[in-house]
Design an enzyme around this catalytic site. Structure first.
Site, short mmCIF file in Angstrom:
data_model
loop_
_atom_site.label_atom_id
_atom_site.label_comp_id
_atom_site.label_asym_id
_atom_site.label_seq_id
_atom_site.Cartn_x
_atom_site.Cartn_y
_atom_site.Cartn_z
N GLN A 175 0.88 -1.17 0.00
CA GLN A 175 0.00 0.00 0.00
C GLN A 175 0.91 1.22 0.00
O GLN A 175 1.52 1.54 1.02
CB GLN A 175 -0.92 -0.02 1.22
N GLY A 305 -10.66 0.21 2.00
CA GLY A 305 -11.75 -0.40 1.25
C GLY A 305 -11.24 -0.75 -0.13
O GLY A 305 -11.39 -1.88 -0.62
N GLY A 306 -10.63 0.24 -0.75
CA GLY A 306 -10.06 0.01 -2.07
C GLY A 306 -8.91 0.95 -2.31
O GLY A 306 -8.77 1.97 -1.62
N MET A 307 -8.08 0.60 -3.27
CA MET A 307 -6.96 1.46 -3.65
C MET A 307 -6.86 1.41 -5.17
O MET A 307 -6.80 0.34 -5.77
CB MET A 307 -5.67 0.98 -2.97
N GLU A 308 -6.82 2.61 -5.76
CA GLU A 308 -6.94 2.77 -7.20
C GLU A 308 -5.66 2.48 -7.97
O GLU A 308 -5.29 3.23 -8.88
CB GLU A 308 -7.42 4.19 -7.51
N ASN A 309 -4.96 1.42 -7.63
CA ASN A 309 -3.73 1.12 -8.36
C ASN A 309 -4.04 0.93 -9.84
O ASN A 309 -4.98 0.21 -10.19
CB ASN A 309 -3.06 -0.10 -7.74
N HIS A 332 -16.01 3.81 -7.41
CA HIS A 332 -15.08 4.81 -6.86
C HIS A 332 -13.65 4.57 -7.36
O HIS A 332 -13.01 5.47 -7.90
CB HIS A 332 -15.15 4.76 -5.33
N GLU A 333 -13.17 3.35 -7.21
CA GLU A 333 -11.77 3.10 -7.62
C GLU A 333 -11.61 3.22 -9.13
O GLU A 333 -10.59 3.69 -9.63
CB GLU A 333 -11.29 1.73 -7.11
N HIS A 336 -11.27 6.83 -10.16
CA HIS A 336 -9.91 7.35 -9.97
C HIS A 336 -9.06 7.21 -11.23
O HIS A 336 -8.01 7.87 -11.35
CB HIS A 336 -9.21 6.61 -8.83
N GLU A 355 -9.99 12.79 -4.17
CA GLU A 355 -11.11 12.05 -3.57
C GLU A 355 -12.47 12.72 -3.74
O GLU A 355 -13.48 12.04 -3.93
CB GLU A 355 -10.83 11.77 -2.09
N ASP A 413 -1.10 10.31 6.07
CA ASP A 413 -2.06 9.22 6.30
C ASP A 413 -2.89 9.44 7.56
O ASP A 413 -3.95 8.84 7.72
CB ASP A 413 -1.33 7.87 6.41
N TYR A 421 -13.52 13.82 0.77
CA TYR A 421 -14.49 13.03 0.03
C TYR A 421 -15.85 13.73 -0.02
O TYR A 421 -16.41 13.99 -1.07
CB TYR A 421 -14.68 11.66 0.69
N ARG A 594 -9.53 -3.42 7.91
CA ARG A 594 -9.90 -2.19 7.20
C ARG A 594 -10.04 -1.04 8.19
O ARG A 594 -10.92 -1.07 9.06
CB ARG A 594 -11.21 -2.44 6.45
N LYS A 596 -11.16 1.96 8.14
CA LYS A 596 -12.43 2.67 8.27
C LYS A 596 -13.40 1.96 9.23
O LYS A 596 -14.20 2.60 9.90
CB LYS A 596 -13.06 2.77 6.87
N1 BES Z 1 -7.13 6.33 -2.50
C1 BES Z 1 -8.04 5.91 -1.52
C2 BES Z 1 -7.39 5.18 -0.39
C3 BES Z 1 -6.34 5.96 0.35
C4 BES Z 1 -6.56 7.26 0.73
C5 BES Z 1 -5.14 5.37 0.67
C6 BES Z 1 -5.57 7.96 1.41
C7 BES Z 1 -4.16 6.06 1.34
C8 BES Z 1 -4.37 7.37 1.71
C9 BES Z 1 -9.16 5.05 -2.09
O1 BES Z 1 -9.53 5.39 -3.38
C10 BES Z 1 -10.37 5.24 -1.24
O2 BES Z 1 -10.86 6.33 -1.19
N2 BES Z 1 -10.84 4.18 -0.58
C11 BES Z 1 -12.02 4.20 0.25
C12 BES Z 1 -13.15 3.53 -0.46
C13 BES Z 1 -14.15 4.38 -1.08
C14 BES Z 1 -15.32 3.61 -1.59
C15 BES Z 1 -14.53 5.65 -0.41
C16 BES Z 1 -11.78 3.38 1.48
O3 BES Z 1 -10.73 2.74 1.56
O4 BES Z 1 -12.60 3.37 2.37
ZN ZN Z 2 -10.54 7.24 -3.37
#
Ligand code: BES
Ligand code: ZN
Length: 644
Positions: A175, A305-309, A332-333, A336, A355, A413, A421, A594, A596
């Protein structure tokens, strides 16, 4: 040992000139081809950007291409090998500056010639790691660094076989966002700097390696050697690697799903609408420019939740609800791929450009696929998250409710929060409602096109918005209150209001419950996950034990398989001290990583002595299974000494 905090302020603020921007109106959408760095043609429009989270000085020397050759050693929990960085020397500089953090550097050579190079590593700075300065000459084309990672490298999570779904093979995931790429690759770790890359990765031959690159392998090969290419310039935070017992299922000619064999069919079913999402996204804001779009479902410890690699979204298995109710994460991803990966926040202070735009775009994709009724439910949940986040930050952190952040001296972070968001979403929706959807969509399409493969600052976006949209309507700018949205606290008064009949039906049942109706008498027929989340979040609090028990026996929240429902229910259980749910909460906290989901539960538990004792006992078991990103956050909440 970590240096004292004030060390941070001794890091010189580095002025980076990033390629930028059509504030002058010189750039028209039609004069470029896809994938070409268009704005370079207009150096007069360049802007100076300071990235407080990188040592690099790309204005002097920038990295244009990275070539990795890495061995993945699960026993030693180490990546080792070489990184060759191709350089562009803009100023005849005698040094190239890189970011590193806890890397063991063995040797540096210069090309052409292969001579050993002199280099030095600065003192470690908290979060930022160590500046690496390598002596070069004007004829140096590239530097090759032989290095190895440490077992505790913050980006890397090494999972034992028992921590995976299949239980029989180890797993590695990375990550890199926000500034963790430097813990596994020596590079210029700023989102304002882009480079192309390739990689050769050697893994045990019973495992598959995949990366954030085009042409991922579809199956294992006998050699355990995999080659990857990223031909489009990307920022470092999009570097990603995963290694494990993975298989692939095709969803369409250009998309599919990777996951452990025991998960992959469930994942493919859950994400079956992905091809439709890609089509909807393209219809809105222009062609998908990355080739394939695949999703990798990771083991449950994945901290996001997800990462937009690029090419390969990394996703938590907690979205596999079995009813496709959490697929907005894929939207969402995927979004991105435009907002973030194509047009990138120049620094982490501009995080909302990634975001907020993405959440706006997500909402449009969801509306396209499932209707306005559906996307309005998400919008109301977003508004509630926004209000909660503002309340949680309170007066002491009011500046963190601005869209444009000031994260200098802090770990991004930890400093980046939900404001980017949800306030970002409502800001863009506010403009949409002011100018009309047709004109707004045209503006956004041109924006993505104009700045494709470039970075964007908040100021840059603001001035592009003024000159390319707002000027068209006299008096509009004053009405929109842009300054308050970007640089002011809280929610400005002209925030749009979302409406959802589906949620109104939930509100009616909540009212009945409040006036004494028993849960089993409520009309909850056909409710989806979002309605349930809305219901649980808006229950009165605290509830009595018998009310909680009645809700649980009517709706079986404690035994739900849906992480979103569990999370809000367990929060309610903490507030109401409903102990019957605690064993299930413990299982939840020890089986998923996770952040969140973890953060609100540990936060609420920590508010009472008994809750904190329970939290510490659970955390003692759970912590070894969490990624460093989640550990960092929970360590802080519980006041646990960090490290390890
Ligand atoms: N790019 C983010 C994840 C992220 C943000 C990683 C900041 C490191 C630092 C990813 O696109 C994201 O926003 N993920 C959300 C999911 C989304 C559906 C809102 C998450 O992980 O909750
Ligand atoms: Zn995001």
């Amino acid at each position: 040992m970590r240096p004292p905090m004030r060390t941070l302020y001794r890091v010189p603020a580095l002025s980076i000139s990033i390629l930028f921007i059509a504030v002058t109106g010189l750039i028209s959408a039609g004069c470029r081809t896809a994938g070409a760095p268009a704005a370079t043609a207009h150096p007069e429009a360049s802007l100076s950007v300071t990235d407080p989270h990188s040592f690099a000085r790309p204005g002097d020397v920038s990295v244009s291409h990275l070539s990795l050759d890495l061995n993945v050693d699960f026993e030693r929990r180490q990546l080792s090998g070489t990184a060759r960085l191709d350089l562009v020397n803009h100023s005849g500089a005698g040094q190239v500056i890189l970011d590193t953090r806890e890397l063991d550097i063995h040797k540096v050579t210069l090309q052409p010639g292969g001579a050993a190079a002199a280099y030095s590593l600065g003192d470690p700075v908290e979060f930022l790691g160590r500046r690496m300065s390598i002596d070069i000459t004007p004829s140096t084309r590239s530097v090759t660094i032989e290095y190895g990672t440490r077992p505790a490298a913050a980006a890397l999570q090494w999972l034992s076989a028992e921590q995976t779904a299949g239980g029989s093979h180890p797993f590695l995931l990375t990550q890199s966002e926000a500034i963790l790429a430097r813990t596994w690759i020596p590079l210029q770790d700023s989102p304002s700097i882009r480079f192309t890359w390739d990689a050769t990765v050697h893994v045990p031959n019973n495992l598959l390696a995949v990366m954030s690159a085009s042409d991922n392998p579809l199956e294992k090969n006998a050699s355990g050697v995999y080659h990857f290419e990223m031909r489009q310039p990307v920022p470092s935070y999009l570097m990603a690697l995963a290694v494990g017992d993975l298989s692939f299922r095709r969803l369409s000619p250009r998309s599919g799903v990777y996951a452990e064999p025991v998960v992959v069919d469930k994942a493919a079913w859950e994400f079956a609408d992905t091809p439709k999402m890609i089509a909807a996204a393209e219809k809105l804001y222009g062609p998908y420019r990355w080739g394939r779009y695949d999703i990798l479902v990771l083991p449950p410890s994945f901290p996001y939740g997800g990462m937009e690699n690029p090419n390969l979204t990394f996703a938590t298995p907690t979205v596999l609800a079995g009813d496709r109710s959490l697929v907005s994460l894929v939207a969402h991803e995927l979004a991105h791929s435009w907002s973030g990966n194509l047009v990138t926040n120049a620094t982490w202070n501009d995080f909302w450009l990634n975001e907020g735009f993405t959440d706006y775009f997500t909402s449009r994709i969801m509306e396209e696929l499932y209707g306005r009724e559906y996307s309005e439910m998400l919008a109301i949940l977003s508004r509630q998250d926004l209000d909660d986040q503002i309340a949680e930050l309170g007066a002491a952190h009011i500046d963190d409710t601005h869209l444009f952040l000031n994260l200098a001296g802090r770990d991004p972070d930890e400093g980046m929060n939900d404001i980017a968001y949800n306030k970002g979403y409502y800001f863009l929706r506010m403009i949409e409602e002011a100018v009309g959807r047709a004109r707004w969509d045209e503006f956004l399409r041109t924006y993505f096109d104009t700045f494709a493969f470039h970075s964007m600052t908040t100021k840059g976006f603001e001035s592009y918005l003024r000159t390319h949209l707002l000027v068209e309507t006299p008096g509009l700018e004053a009405r929109l209150n842009i300054d308050a949205w970007l640089y002011g606290p809280g929610v400005p008064p002209n925030v749009p209001v979302a409406n959802s009949a589906a949620f109104s039906r939930v509100d009616e049942q909540l009212a009945s419950f409040r006036s004494g109706a028993s849960p089993s008498a409520l009309d909850t027929h056909g409710w989806n996950t979002h309605q349930w989340v809305h219901f649980i979040r808006n229950l009165p609090t605290p509830l009595t034990q018998s009310q909680m028990a009645a809700l649980d026996s009517a709706f079986h929240f404690t035994s739900s398989g849906n992480g979103e429902i569990l999370d809000v229910w367990f929060e309610q259980a903490i507030h109401s001290d409903y102990r019957q749910a605690f064993p299930a909460m413990e299982r939840f906290l020890t089986s998923i990583g996770r952040r969140k989901f973890l953060k609100p539960l540990y936060t609420e538990l920590a508010k009472t002595p008994a809750g904190k004792e329970f939290a510490l006992a659970v955390y003692r078991k759970a912590r070894p299974g969490y990624h460093s990103v989640s550990r960092g956050t929970i360590d802080q909440i519980l006041g646990v000494e960090s490290g390890g």
